[in-house]
Design a protein around this motif. Structure first.
Motif, PDB file in Angstrom:
ATOM      1  N   THR A   1      16.874  12.516  -8.998  1.00 26.23           N
ATOM      2  CA  THR A   1      17.990  11.978  -9.772  1.00 26.23           C
ATOM      3  C   THR A   1      17.552  10.700 -10.480  1.00 26.23           C
ATOM      4  OG1 THR A   1      18.866  10.530  -8.030  1.00 26.23           O
ATOM      5  CG2 THR A   1      19.609  12.818  -8.024  1.00 26.23           C
ATOM      6  N   ASP A   2      18.319  10.315 -11.484  1.00 25.77           N
ATOM      7  CA  ASP A   2      18.033   9.081 -12.210  1.00 25.77           C
ATOM      8  C   ASP A   2      18.242   7.846 -11.340  1.00 25.77           C
ATOM      9  OD1 ASP A   2      17.481  10.580 -14.451  1.00 25.77           O
ATOM     10  OD2 ASP A   2      19.500  10.395 -15.291  1.00 25.77           O
ATOM     11  N   GLU A   3      18.981   8.007 -10.227  1.00 21.05           N
ATOM     12  CA  GLU A   3      19.240   6.883  -9.324  1.00 21.05           C
ATOM     13  C   GLU A   3      18.051   6.582  -8.426  1.00 21.05           C
ATOM     14  OE1 GLU A   3      22.010   4.998  -9.137  1.00 21.05           O
ATOM     15  OE2 GLU A   3      22.883   6.041 -10.848  1.00 21.05           O
ATOM     16  N   GLY A   4      16.993   7.389  -8.523  1.00 23.61           N
ATOM     17  CA  GLY A   4      15.794   7.128  -7.733  1.00 23.61           C
ATOM     18  C   GLY A   4      15.615   8.027  -6.530  1.00 23.61           C
ATOM     19  N   PHE A   5      16.541   8.978  -6.318  1.00 24.45           N
ATOM     20  CA  PHE A   5      16.389   9.889  -5.191  1.00 24.45           C
ATOM     21  C   PHE A   5      15.326  10.934  -5.506  1.00 24.45           C
ATOM     22  CE2 PHE A   5      17.255  14.045  -3.317  1.00 24.45           C
ATOM     23  CZ  PHE A   5      17.318  13.745  -1.970  1.00 24.45           C
TER      24      PHE A   5
ATOM     25  N   HIS B   1       0.837  -1.210   0.000  1.00 26.67           N
ATOM     26  CA  HIS B   1       0.000   0.000   0.000  1.00 26.67           C
ATOM     27  C   HIS B   1       0.872   1.261   0.000  1.00 26.67           C
ATOM     28  CE1 HIS B   1      -2.993   2.970   1.292  1.00 26.67           C
ATOM     29  NE2 HIS B   1      -2.188   3.266   2.297  1.00 26.67           N
ATOM     30  N   LEU B   2       1.900   1.270   0.845  1.00 24.04           N
ATOM     31  CA  LEU B   2       2.783   2.438   0.911  1.00 24.04           C
ATOM     32  C   LEU B   2       3.500   2.676  -0.413  1.00 24.04           C
ATOM     33  CD1 LEU B   2       4.439   1.969   4.441  1.00 24.04           C
ATOM     34  CD2 LEU B   2       2.610   3.549   3.825  1.00 24.04           C
TER      35      LEU B   2
ATOM     36  N   TRP C   1      10.239  -3.086   8.364  1.00 26.87           N
ATOM     37  CA  TRP C   1      11.218  -3.589   9.332  1.00 26.87           C
ATOM     38  C   TRP C   1      10.918  -3.052  10.735  1.00 26.87           C
ATOM     39  CZ3 TRP C   1      14.759  -1.277  12.588  1.00 26.87           C
ATOM     40  CH2 TRP C   1      15.714  -2.125  13.177  1.00 26.87           C
ATOM     41  N   ARG C   2      10.589  -1.765  10.819  1.00 25.39           N
ATOM     42  CA  ARG C   2      10.302  -1.170  12.127  1.00 25.39           C
ATOM     43  C   ARG C   2       9.021  -1.740  12.731  1.00 25.39           C
ATOM     44  NH1 ARG C   2      12.527   3.484   9.465  1.00 25.39           N
ATOM     45  NH2 ARG C   2      10.467   4.149   8.794  1.00 25.39           N
TER      46      ARG C   2
ATOM     47  N   ALA D   1      12.729   1.981  -0.637  1.00 24.72           N
ATOM     48  CA  ALA D   1      13.592   1.818   0.542  1.00 24.72           C
ATOM     49  C   ALA D   1      12.873   2.262   1.809  1.00 24.72           C
ATOM     50  CB  ALA D   1      14.880   2.608   0.361  1.00 24.72           C
ATOM     51  N   SER D   2      12.073   3.341   1.706  1.00 26.03           N
ATOM     52  CA  SER D   2      11.308   3.826   2.849  1.00 26.03           C
ATOM     53  C   SER D   2      10.245   2.813   3.263  1.00 26.03           C
ATOM     54  CB  SER D   2      10.658   5.168   2.503  1.00 26.03           C
ATOM     55  OG  SER D   2       9.800   5.590   3.535  1.00 26.03           O
TER      56      SER D   2
END
Length: 328
Positions: free
Chosen positions: A193-197, A30-31, A47-48, A40-41
């Motif tokens: 960025t192209d790196e996904g940031f 969902h997130l 995990w938390r 990554a978030s």
């Protein structure tokens, strides 16, 4: 046939219920797919949540208010494996907030629970606003060491300077590319960025003025590279995780023999330094990428910073002392 099988399985799960682990998996999807959070978030959130609930093979419907209260008590009082000490109030209260949001989603959007069993569980301990910061003289020593090492090609030293002088987030530092170094090194853009940031908030997407003393370091790391190349790549050529900036900060604080602070503390020091120099609060907030100046004042600048500058201005109105009154 496969589609029918999947629908029947979903119907059975709705009747029998889900385990906490299955619910967390669905929440992560969902997130990522609905809320459009970074992958990554989403993984970090899952995990938390598993850290909070511990027994994730337990059926979700067995989470009672009393059981949830005990889970939080256990989280808040059990020593951490890494430090040997219980979590700080900010840490366990943040985990509690995430767990509440997750169970609220399970109850209101998915109807897997009749109510949120964590709703009435209150956080323990007092939150801290801001992190301990270096004193100005200590920061001067760290700055000189960083320049000495940066001149020898130390990427970590340059990263620490960007955090301390320009207030950049760790994630912003490790994701900067050659294209972000603009106008002869005078501007560093924080953008996708192209790196996904992608920047943390809309206000985080901004041009940041580069201190003159840092410009040459950025230009050196951009020279001869393609526009999309990282300024601070790993040895393998990939992107550092943002913890890399934290490790570099601790390493250099030890070398400079100043108190060890985290990378985020350097960002707060940048806010303090700007306000003590007389830069308006709104301008400091904009440079740090904050949506509200109140965030800068409450959680980043050292307490009393604005008041200290105001008193300095009052003293300046009286003018300098005559030479005969100055200490020899």
């Amino acid at each position: 046939a496969e589609l029918t099988k999947s629908e029947i399985e979903d119907q059975l799960k709705a009747q029998v219920g889900r385990t906490i682990d299955e619910a967390i998996n669905d929440y992560e999807v969902h997130l990522r797919d609905v809320k459009q959070n970074k992958p990554a978030s989403c993984t970090a959130t899952a995990w938390r949540l598993r850290r909070f609930f511990v027994e994730t093979d337990l059926m979700l419907r067995k989470l009672t208010p009393e059981r949830c209260r005990k889970l939080y008590e256990q989280l808040a009082t059990t020593p951490s494996e890494r430090t040997g000490k219980p979590l700080a109030p900010d840490s366990h209260r943040n985990l509690l907030a995430e767990a509440k949001t997750f169970l609220g989603w399970c109850a209101t959007e998915k109807r897997w629970l009749k109510a949120n069993p964590l709703q009435e569980v209150a956080g323990r301990g007092r939150r801290r606003h801001g992190k301990p910061q270096l004193r100005i003289d200590e920061a001067k020593g760290l700055r000189l060491l960083c320049h000495e090492l940066a001149g020898q090609g130390d990427d970590g030293a340059v990263a620490v300077l960007l955090a301390m002088l320009m207030g950049l987030r760790a994630g912003e530092i490790v994701s900067r590319t050659v294209r972000d170094v603009d106008n002869g090194g005078r501007i560093l853009w924080v953008d996708n960025t192209d790196e996904g940031f992608s920047p943390k908030t809309k206000a985080s997407r901004r041009p940041v003025p580069v201190w003159t003393e840092v410009q040459s370091y950025l230009l050196e790391r951009a020279q001869g590279k393609k526009p999309g190349a990282l300024l601070f790549p790993t040895q393998e050529g990939g992107s550092h995780w943002r913890d890399w900036v934290r490790h570099q900060t601790i390493r250099l604080c030890r070398m400079a023999k100043v108190p060890e602070v985290c990378a985020h503390s350097l960002r707060g020091f940048s806010a303090t330094l700007g306000l003590l120099s007389g830069i308006p609060l709104a301008q400091v907030a904009t440079q740090l990428g904050h949506e509200s100046p109140s965030t800068t004042l409450q959680s980043y600048a050292a307490p009393g910073t604005v008041e200290t500058f105001a008193m300095q201005q009052v003293i300046a109105l009286l003018g300098p002392l005559p030479a005969r009154y100055k200490a020899s």
